[in-house]
Design a protein around this motif. Structure first.
Motif, short mmCIF file in Angstrom:
data_model
loop_
_atom_site.label_atom_id
_atom_site.label_comp_id
_atom_site.label_asym_id
_atom_site.label_seq_id
_atom_site.Cartn_x
_atom_site.Cartn_y
_atom_site.Cartn_z
N ALA A 165 0.83 -1.21 0.00
CA ALA A 165 0.00 0.00 0.00
C ALA A 165 0.87 1.26 0.00
CB ALA A 165 -0.94 0.00 1.21
N VAL A 166 1.95 1.25 0.77
CA VAL A 166 2.86 2.40 0.81
C VAL A 166 3.50 2.61 -0.56
CG1 VAL A 166 5.03 3.29 1.79
CG2 VAL A 166 3.29 2.31 3.30
N VAL A 167 3.93 1.53 -1.18
CA VAL A 167 4.53 1.64 -2.51
C VAL A 167 3.50 2.16 -3.51
CG1 VAL A 167 5.51 0.30 -4.43
CG2 VAL A 167 6.34 -0.06 -2.10
N ARG A 168 2.27 1.70 -3.38
CA ARG A 168 1.20 2.19 -4.26
C ARG A 168 0.97 3.69 -4.08
NH1 ARG A 168 -3.74 2.93 -2.83
NH2 ARG A 168 -3.70 1.46 -1.11
N LEU A 169 1.01 4.15 -2.83
CA LEU A 169 0.75 5.56 -2.55
C LEU A 169 1.94 6.46 -2.86
CD1 LEU A 169 -1.12 5.16 0.85
CD2 LEU A 169 -2.11 5.98 -1.30
N LEU A 170 3.16 6.00 -2.55
CA LEU A 170 4.34 6.85 -2.69
C LEU A 170 5.32 6.39 -3.76
CD1 LEU A 170 5.47 7.74 0.94
CD2 LEU A 170 4.31 9.18 -0.70
N GLY A 171 5.19 5.14 -4.16
CA GLY A 171 6.20 4.59 -5.05
C GLY A 171 7.43 4.22 -4.26
N SER A 172 8.38 3.67 -4.93
CA SER A 172 9.66 3.40 -4.28
C SER A 172 10.72 4.04 -5.15
CB SER A 172 9.91 1.91 -4.13
OG SER A 172 10.00 1.29 -5.39
N GLY A 173 11.74 4.48 -4.54
CA GLY A 173 12.80 5.11 -5.32
C GLY A 173 12.94 6.56 -4.99
N ASP A 174 13.13 7.33 -6.00
CA ASP A 174 13.46 8.74 -5.89
C ASP A 174 12.34 9.53 -5.21
OD1 ASP A 174 13.40 11.60 -7.23
OD2 ASP A 174 15.46 10.85 -7.24
N ASP A 175 12.71 10.37 -4.24
CA ASP A 175 11.74 11.22 -3.56
C ASP A 175 11.02 12.14 -4.53
OD1 ASP A 175 12.19 10.25 -1.05
OD2 ASP A 175 13.61 11.82 -0.50
N ALA A 176 11.72 12.62 -5.53
CA ALA A 176 11.10 13.53 -6.48
C ALA A 176 9.93 12.86 -7.19
CB ALA A 176 12.13 14.02 -7.50
N GLN A 177 10.09 11.59 -7.53
CA GLN A 177 9.00 10.85 -8.17
C GLN A 177 7.82 10.72 -7.22
OE1 GLN A 177 11.08 7.22 -9.06
NE2 GLN A 177 11.18 7.72 -11.24
N ALA A 178 8.09 10.37 -5.98
CA ALA A 178 7.01 10.19 -5.00
C ALA A 178 6.27 11.50 -4.76
CB ALA A 178 7.58 9.65 -3.69
N LEU A 179 7.02 12.58 -4.60
CA LEU A 179 6.38 13.87 -4.35
C LEU A 179 5.63 14.36 -5.59
CD1 LEU A 179 9.17 15.55 -2.23
CD2 LEU A 179 6.93 14.80 -1.45
N ALA A 180 6.18 14.14 -6.75
CA ALA A 180 5.47 14.52 -7.98
C ALA A 180 4.16 13.76 -8.10
CB ALA A 180 6.36 14.27 -9.20
N ALA A 181 4.15 12.52 -7.64
CA ALA A 181 2.94 11.70 -7.71
C ALA A 181 1.81 12.26 -6.87
CB ALA A 181 3.25 10.26 -7.28
N ILE A 182 2.16 13.02 -5.83
CA ILE A 182 1.12 13.63 -5.00
C ILE A 182 1.00 15.13 -5.27
CG2 ILE A 182 1.18 11.87 -3.21
CD1 ILE A 182 2.86 13.79 -1.49
N GLY A 183 1.59 15.59 -6.38
CA GLY A 183 1.40 16.96 -6.83
C GLY A 183 2.36 17.99 -6.28
N VAL A 184 3.50 17.57 -5.73
CA VAL A 184 4.48 18.51 -5.21
C VAL A 184 5.55 18.75 -6.27
CG1 VAL A 184 6.21 18.94 -3.42
CG2 VAL A 184 4.07 17.80 -2.83
#
Length: 189
Positions: free
Chosen positions: A62-81
């Motif tokens: 679930a965490v990987v689905r919500l944030l992804g794994s890997g680069d912080d930039a990718q995870a933050l971009a996924a939530i609109g940052v």
């Protein structure tokens, strides 16, 4: 505060850091604290979640689905940052390189659980969860902070990704809270 943590509660925090590192997240958030709790498989409070079908593997997915794994930039971009916009705003306010950290050779300030050289920083919600776990321990008249108190703190904070994983799994916070409090009372008595 950390001197009050049981061995399992300390293990939760250590595992939270390890989970964040394994997922290559540059922070330790409530989602990592949840994973750290679920890593304490023998803990009676953790069993409340496991018995409801939320085990470590399910929560990690679930965490990987919500944030992804890997680069912080990718995870933050996924939530609109937009990190470029954030960097630009911070540097406009505090000067160029304000986010770059200490210069090479400078001693880094901060020690202990929240800030340590090379370790992932705790998010404000994760810090709040740890603070609330102390309040839960005091409220229940405990002389220590156990994994169950951490889980109660996570539920009480209620807005972090750890809480979202629990809610997305269909669990009712009030029911989980009652079950965890019962387990804590049983283990104290």
């Amino acid at each position: 505060m950390f001197e009050r943590f049981t061995v399992a509660a300390r293990g939760t925090v250590v595992q939270a850091r390890e989970e964040a590192a394994a997922l290559r997240h540059g922070h330790v958030g409530t989602e990592h604290l949840l994973l750290g709790m679920l890593g304490q498989a023998d803990d009676p409070s953790t069993q409340v979640l496991v018995d409801a079908g939320l085990d470590l593997a399910t929560a990690r997915a679930a965490v990987v689905r919500l944030l992804g794994s890997g680069d912080d930039a990718q995870a933050l971009a996924a939530i609109g940052v937009d990190l470029d916009a954030v960097r630009e705003a911070v540097e406009a306010a505090f000067g160029e390189g304000a986010l770059d950290g200490p210069a090479k050779g400078e001693e880094r300030r901060g020690r202990g659980w929240f800030k340590a050289g090379g370790r992932s920083p705790f998010t404000p919600r994760a810090k709040k969860t740890l603070e609330l776990s102390l309040r839960e321990s005091i409220r229940l008249g405990s002389g220590h902070i156990a994994v169950g108190h951490l889980l109660l703190g996570l539920l009480r904070e209620g807005r972090g990704l750890g809480a979202r994983v629990i809610a997305d799994h269909g669990l009712d916070f009030a029911a989980v809270r009652r079950a965890v409090e019962a387990r804590l009372t049983e283990s104290a008595g």
